[in-house]
Design a protein around this motif. Structure first.
Motif, short mmCIF file in Angstrom:
data_model
loop_
_atom_site.label_atom_id
_atom_site.label_comp_id
_atom_site.label_asym_id
_atom_site.label_seq_id
_atom_site.Cartn_x
_atom_site.Cartn_y
_atom_site.Cartn_z
N GLU A 52 -10.44 4.15 2.22
CA GLU A 52 -9.67 5.16 2.62
C GLU A 52 -10.97 5.92 2.49
N ILE A 53 -11.32 5.45 0.82
CA ILE A 53 -12.57 7.17 0.04
C ILE A 53 -13.95 6.96 1.48
N ILE B 72 -4.44 10.02 -4.79
CA ILE B 72 -4.43 9.75 -3.67
C ILE B 72 -3.08 9.21 -2.73
N ALA C 125 -14.09 6.21 4.87
CA ALA C 125 -13.54 7.24 5.43
C ALA C 125 -13.43 8.51 5.55
N ALA C 126 -12.71 8.68 3.84
CA ALA C 126 -12.53 10.65 3.43
C ALA C 126 -13.89 10.51 4.02
N LEU D 56 -6.71 13.74 -1.00
CA LEU D 56 -7.60 12.61 -1.06
C LEU D 56 -8.63 13.73 0.11
N SER D 57 -8.15 14.14 1.16
CA SER D 57 -9.28 14.29 2.08
C SER D 57 -9.62 15.71 0.84
N GLN E 299 -15.50 12.08 6.77
CA GLN E 299 -15.46 13.33 8.21
C GLN E 299 -16.69 14.50 8.74
N GLN F 128 -1.04 2.10 -7.01
CA GLN F 128 -1.16 1.36 -6.17
C GLN F 128 -0.83 -0.44 -6.08
N GLN G 240 -8.65 -1.44 -0.38
CA GLN G 240 -8.04 -0.54 0.87
C GLN G 240 -8.54 0.55 0.34
N LEU G 241 -8.31 1.52 -0.82
CA LEU G 241 -9.08 2.73 -1.31
C LEU G 241 -10.18 2.27 -1.03
#
Length: 447
Positions: free
Chosen positions: A107-108, A37, A110-111, A42-43, A114, A68, A103-104
Motif C-alpha cells: 500500500e505504501i 494507515i 503504491a501511494a 496514508l494518501s 501516484q 493490522q 500488505q502495508l
C-alpha cells in the motif's frame, strides 16, 4: 480570491523559505503508527512526504502495524498479548505480522507511485527502496514473560541506507529483522525508528502518532501541549511517569525521543497524525506542532555576529518599508553589528535590537527593536528589551532611551517615560535627530 490570495500566499511562501534552505540535504527518519494507515490518512501523508522529498530532504520511513496485526489475530480467533509495551509474538502472531507487513508495504509503495494531475503527487518521482537493513535479536524472557519471536534491533546497516537515500530514494523499513541464523523477529516500530535515526545520526526523528504530544500538566487532558522540551527536562519528566504499556501513555513515545537525543539525534518529535499536514507544519513553521525534544533550547538570545547581518536586514526591511523603522543600509549594520542583540529560533533570526551607548551622558539608545510579524505577541520583545537593559547596566549606564513614532504605548507599558528631545538627548545624538520625523523620545531609568 484573486484579490486575497497573492497577499496571503506570497508572504507565507517567503516565510517558509528559510526552512527550505535550512533542511535541504538533511536526513529525517519518519515513523508512522499503524493507526495512521487504519484511519485512512496514508494518501495525504505520502503527499506531504513527497513534498519533503522534493525540497531535498533525505527520508527514511518506518511504518508500524499494531492495529493490522490485531485485526488479523481477531479474524483467526487467536488471543493477543502485550507486556512491557511490546507484543508477545507466538507463531500465529508472527504469521499475522508478516502478512500485515507485506500488505502495508504494498500500500505504501503504491501511494508513492501516484501521479494524478491536480494533486500534490503530480510530476513527482519518488523511488522507494526496502530490504534487509536490520539485524535483530530476541527480547527473550523478561520478568517471567517469554516474548518468543518478538525482538529488538541489534544492528542497522547504516551504510546501505545512506547509500540509498544519497541517490534520492526513500528507504522504507518494516518492523521486521532477522538474526544471523535467519530467524525472523517482530520488532517494535519505535525501536526500529530510534535505532535507525541514531545509526544515521539523523537531523530529525519524527513520530506521527495517535497522541497530540506531551501535555504541560499530565493529569489534565485539557492542558496545552508542551511544544518544546529540553532533553534534561524530558528525562526528568520521564523519571516521574509510570512505565509505558500502551501508545497512549505519556512515556511511550517520549522514552524513544529521549533515547534518540541521547544517541546524537539533534531533535525528536511526537506529532499527531489526526491533524492534517502535521508533518509540514512541524518542518516549515516557526512554532511547529506536537512536542519536540531537543538537546538544548532551539530559541537563543545572544549578541550578533557578522553571520547575522543578512538575517537582520531581512528582518527589519518590512518595518523600514512601512515607516516603523528608520532606513539602515548594509554598511551601517556591518559597522555596528557588535552593538546588536538577536533572538533566533532554529537558525532563523526573529528579533533584534541595538544599543548605542553615550557614556558621557551615562545613557544609551536602544535602536531597531524588531520582532518578526510571524511571532509577535509571544514575549520576544520583552526578552530583547531585558537583554539590552543588561548590556546597558554592564556598561555602567543609568538609563536607556528610544526614538519612536508608532510604538510609544508599548514602551510606556514597560516603564519608559516621555521626555523633551531638546532638553534630554545627549549632544552627540541631538545633532543626528531628524526634527522633521518628530520622533517621540522615551527614557527608562535603570535600577
Amino acid at each position: 480570491m484573486d484579490l486575497v490570495f497573492p497577499h496571503t500566499f506570497v508572504p507565507w511562501f517567503r516565510s517558509v523559505a528559510p526552512y527550505i534552505h535550512a533542511y535541504r540535504g538533511k536526513t529525517f527518519v519518519v515513523a508512522i503508527a499503524g493507526e495512521l494507515i487504519a484511519a485512512g490518512k496514508l494518501s495525504s501523508f505520502v503527499q506531504d512526504m513527497a513534498i519533503l522529498h522534493a525540497m531535498g530532504i533525505k527520508l527514511v520511513l518506518v511504518h508500524g502495524f499494531r492495529p493490522q496485526v490485531s485485526e488479523q489475530l481477531r479474524a483467526k480467533g487467536h488471543p493477543e498479548r502485550f507486556s512491557h509495551g511490546i507484543r508477545v509474538t507466538d507463531a500465529v502472531a508472527l504469521d499475522c505480522a508478516q502478512e500485515a507487513a507485506g500488505q502495508l508495504r504494498f500500500e505504501i509503495e503504491a501511494a508513492f507511485s501516484q501521479g494524478l494531475p491536480n494533486t500534490p503527487m503530480a510530476n513527482a518521482t519518488v523511488r522507494v527502496v526496502s530490504g534487509n537493513f536490520l539485524t535483530a535479536r530476541p527480547v527473550g524472557i523478561v520478568d517471567g514473560v517469554d516474548f518468543m519471536q518478538s525482538g529488538l534491533v541489534r544492528k542497522v546497516d547504516a551504510t546501505a541506507i545512506r547509500r540509498a537515500i544519497d541517490i534520492g530514494a526513500v528507504v522504507l523499513l518494516s518492523p521486521f529483522g532477522f538474526s544471523p541464523t535467519g530467524e525472523a523477529f517482530n520488532l517494535p516500530m519505535e525501536d526500529v525508528a530510534t535505532s535507525t535515526a541514531i545509526a544515521l545520526q539523523a537531523d530529525k526523528l519524527l513520530f506521527l502518532t495517535e497522541v497530540p504530544g506531551i501535555r504541560e500538566q499530565q493529569d489534565d487532558e485539557e492542558s496545552p501541549i508542551d511544544t518544546e522540551l529540553a532533553l534534561i527536562d524530558a528525562k526528568r519528566l520521564l523519571g516521574k511517569l509510570p512505565r509505558a504499556e500502551r501508545p497512549s501513555d505519556a512515556a511511550f513515545y517520549l522514552q524513544h525521543c529521549v533515547r534518540a537525543c541521547e544517541g546524537g539525534v539533534e531533535r525528536s518529535h511526537i506529532l499527531p497524525f489526526a491533524v492534517d499536514g502535521a508533518l509540514l507544519q512541524e518542518v516549515y513553521t516557526h512554532d511547529g506542532i506536537g512536542t519536540m525534544v531537543v538537546d538544548e533550547k532551539l530559541e537563543s538570545l545572544r549578541e550578533a555576529g557578522s553571520d547575522d547581518i543578512g538575517g537582520i536586514l531581512q528582518l527589519i526591511e518590512p518595518f523600514e518599508r512601512d515607516g516603523t523603522l528608520v532606513k539602515r543600509d548594509r554598511t551601517e549594520i556591518e559597522r555596528d553589528i557588535g552593538l546588536y542583540s538577536v533572538i533566533e529560533h532554529d537558525g532563523v533570526i526573529f528579533g533584534c535590537a541595538a544599543l548605542y551607548p553615550y557614556p558621557e551622558a551615562r545613557t544609551g539608545e536602544m535602536a531597531a527593536l524588531t520582532v518578526s510579524h510571524n511571532v509577535q505577541g509571544q514575549g520576544d520583545g520583552e526578552r530583547i528589551l531585558k537583554r539590552i537593559e543588561q548590556r546597558a547596566k554592564a556598561q555602567g549606564l543609568d538609563s536607556i532611551f528610544v526614538l519612536t513614532t508608532r510604538t510609544m504605548h508599548w514602551f510606556i507599558k514597560r516603564g519608559f517615560e516621555q521626555v523633551d528631545p531638546e532638553a534630554w538627548l545627549p549632544e552627540a545624538r541631538k545633532r543626528k535627530y531628524n526634527w522633521d520625523r518628530r520622533s517621540q523620545v522615551l527614557v527608562k531609568r535603570l535600577a
